[in-house]
Design a protein around this motif. Sequence first.
Motif, PDB file in Angstrom:
ATOM      1  N   LYS A 266      -3.634   7.390  -2.898  1.00 37.83           N
ATOM      2  CA  LYS A 266      -3.439   6.098  -2.254  1.00 37.83           C
ATOM      3  C   LYS A 266      -3.555   5.006  -3.309  1.00 37.83           C
ATOM      4  CE  LYS A 266      -5.358   7.577   2.195  1.00 37.83           C
ATOM      5  NZ  LYS A 266      -6.295   7.259   3.301  1.00 37.83           N
ATOM      6  N   SER A 267      -2.846   3.913  -3.070  1.00 37.45           N
ATOM      7  CA  SER A 267      -2.932   2.807  -4.011  1.00 37.45           C
ATOM      8  C   SER A 267      -2.671   1.492  -3.281  1.00 37.45           C
ATOM      9  CB  SER A 267      -1.924   2.973  -5.155  1.00 37.45           C
ATOM     10  OG  SER A 267      -0.598   2.942  -4.649  1.00 37.45           O
TER      11      SER A 267
ATOM     12  N   TYR B 174       0.830  -1.215   0.000  1.00 34.51           N
ATOM     13  CA  TYR B 174       0.000   0.000   0.000  1.00 34.51           C
ATOM     14  C   TYR B 174       0.859   1.256   0.000  1.00 34.51           C
ATOM     15  CZ  TYR B 174      -3.690  -3.237   1.426  1.00 34.51           C
ATOM     16  OH  TYR B 174      -4.575  -4.280   1.482  1.00 34.51           O
ATOM     17  N   THR B 175       0.344   2.278  -0.633  1.00 33.29           N
ATOM     18  CA  THR B 175       0.834   3.638  -0.426  1.00 33.29           C
ATOM     19  C   THR B 175      -0.283   4.403   0.265  1.00 33.29           C
ATOM     20  OG1 THR B 175       0.060   4.369  -2.604  1.00 33.29           O
ATOM     21  CG2 THR B 175       2.321   3.564  -2.450  1.00 33.29           C
TER      22      THR B 175
ATOM     23  N   ASP C 156      -6.088   2.165  -7.834  1.00 33.16           N
ATOM     24  CA  ASP C 156      -5.781   3.567  -7.549  1.00 33.16           C
ATOM     25  C   ASP C 156      -7.025   4.280  -7.029  1.00 33.16           C
ATOM     26  OD1 ASP C 156      -2.968   4.219  -8.230  1.00 33.16           O
ATOM     27  OD2 ASP C 156      -3.542   3.359 -10.170  1.00 33.16           O
TER      28      ASP C 156
END
Length: 704
Positions: free
Chosen positions: A611-612, A582-583, A684
């Motif tokens: 966020k992704s 995760y980001t 995404d």
Amino acid sequence: MRWALSNRLAKRAMRLFATLIFSISGLSIPCGAQSPPDYDIVIYGGTSAAITSAVQAKRMGKTVVIVCPDTHLGGLTSGGLGWTDSGDKTAIGGLSRDFYHQVWKHYQSPQAWRQQKQSDFGNRSQSPGRTSADEATMWVFEPHVAEHIFEAWVSHYDIPVHRDQWLDRSPGGVTMDHNRIISFRTENGERYVGRMFIDATYEGDLMAAAGVSYHVGREANATYGEKFNGIQVGVLHHGHHFKNQIDPYVTPGDPESGLLPLISADPPGEFGEADKRIQAYCFRMCLTDADDNRIPFTKPAGYDASQYELLSRVLQKGRREVFNKFDPLPNRKTDTNNHGPVSTDYIGMSDDYPEASYDRRREIVSMHEKYQKGLMYFLANDPRVPDDVRVPMSRWGLPKDEFVENGGWSHQLYIREARRMIGQYVMTEQDCLDQRITPSPIGMGSYTLDSHNVQRYVKPDGYVQNEGDIGVPTPRPYEIAYGAIVPQKSDCENLLVPVCVSSSHIAFGSIRMEPVFMILGQSAATAASLSIDRALAVQDLDYETLRARLVDDGQVLQWDSHYKLDARNLPGVVVDDASAAYTGEWTLSNANAPYIDAGYRHNGNEKKNRKSAIFEAELSPGRYQVRLSYSVNSNRATNIPITIVHRDGSRTVKIDETQTPQIENLFVDLGTYDFDNTGAVRIDTVDTDGFVVVDAVQWIESSE
């Protein structure tokens, strides 16, 4: 009873006579020629696991005895832990679940409610799928109720219990014939002979005295390839740490004045390394605010207010977690547990308990009692305690109708961890976190990987900090291997250990829950009984035979639910959200079913930050249909960009998560593609118009 005693004495006399004859003739008694043992199964310990072991042994037609170093049955279950640490209750079966059913039955009687109306308390009763009256459960209870249930079981099954019997831990206290226990002796000279033995103590004393391999303390992360096992300097999980800068010195700012009590002068060690420290102990206090049933907190003998100066400084900084673990029990009582950086845990004072002599252990128990009673007196009376804590605390006290012979104080210290066997199979965080397949399951656990702090030290910046507190959720209920309660065969072939199981420190942090101990106790007795029937070492018992009996007796050996799916039971290659990269921050949830494993993650409908989530799978080269799993809801985004990376490049599609997935109401088709050895799917959140949920991605081989 008189006949049973006479019969037992007669058997003992016959055995002594046979020994004498062989001794006179200069021969030893061959193993196969010994007179029958006094019992089929001898259980050492009085914990909840000991009781379920004994009940199961009787159910399977075996003679059994509980040799109990305590006078009360049930260990911590009847010793104050009435707010059950259970995790996912659907994973609890057999006698363990029946115990909580008996709790439910008790509280259906109006006579059970003396200080409170049942309607005012309610029930933590029903588990999903278990709603009928003969399966209803209740997971919170008063200590005396638990003890009554255990005593009723012992009486109903006519199980002999020899109380206040302490294993002779000196050389010769346990008699071995090669790698089999023949008997053990207690300190008063009684000898217990059996075919099979079960060590159901928190300490593992019989296991250790029999020469079985074990470990005390934290293994290095490198030992089992773990992340959360060794020294955890810099890791702060539960909030049981110092969020503010708290001065550790008697005279603030002056190291020459010395450290306050309960702060170590030793360095904490290096992250990930091993040490001999163990989780802090405490008493799970049962408290009440019912005036007619309350014993006010009194000043204990030898009270020293300076012991609580560190807590005073924490309170002065504004911390107010004092009442956060006053978990309610029926009749205006609580199960009160440690909470906050300075609380009921006596940090650093339990390290030598596992290997200590009985006298030293009693000293340690007494020290914990003195510290904790002093803590409660301090909070209720000391003028340094802010009024918003001191005044409400003074309304609490010990209950007159619990632990009556001990002034309302529990008879059982919370031994969170002591010895841990090194058996046929070592449970590690990989088992608990579903990172490998656990063989030959005999029960399930599901609680968070949970370790309390093990030390309190001074950081390089000169302020105090706690270390060792871990709280890592398990993705779903996990299997516990038969090999985890079985010693290595070269150590002992007729002993089972359902409490001090074979596990790493951090895996034990999840396994060590009372419902699980009851589960493992029942499974241990089942294995012992079947091994007796087949004249086998416990290590040689056929697992399928054991499994069939466990299932017949209601044990839960694999996780299956109508609203939670096990990724391992699904076709193809499934990567759950727990294994994604995760980001940004994503929130774990299980509010909307169905879903795979423990839950799913969402982005919080966050529109400001990118966020992704990336799901990667190892594949055999070929053509695969790719599917995305999510839980549907009207607040979901309708335009989520999903990028599939395959052999020929990538493709982006958009998914509407307000619509029910077409495949089994759980998966949506992302298309069919060719892959080499890996596949990847990226979710995404840019410009999405609602919550973005990620649960799992599935790759299924295609015949196209």
